[in-house]
Design a protein around this motif. Structure first.
Motif: not given
Length: 78
Positions: A48, A39-41, A43-46, A52
């Motif tokens: 993520g 989930s962290r990988k 949903c965050s950063g480029k 989106k």
């Protein structure tokens, strides 16, 4: 029933006015930690942001096509 513990780690930087707070949920199963890592990988950063944007574009086209088909059948000449 599995117990779940949560921990909050707070550290203040001396040379700056920024505060850093880490909140971690600790579970007795490895599945929760692997899900959190995925989930962290995703949903965050480029990656993520890209996911989106792609999700938004896919949702736009799905609603557009649904509206087009619905409008076609509602306004079809008899």
């Amino acid at each position: 029933m599995q117990t779940q513990q949560s921990g909050v780690q707070y550290s203040r930087w001396d040379d700056s006015s920024r505060d850093e707070v880490h909140v971690a949920a600790v579970s007795s199963t490895e599945e929760a930690s692997s899900w959190a890592r995925i989930s962290r990988k995703l949903c965050s950063g480029k990656l993520g942001i890209a996911l989106k944007v792609l999700g938004g574009v896919a949702l736009f086209w799905a609603v557009f096509i649904l509206g087009y088909v619905t409008g076609y059948y509602v306004h079809k000449c008899k």
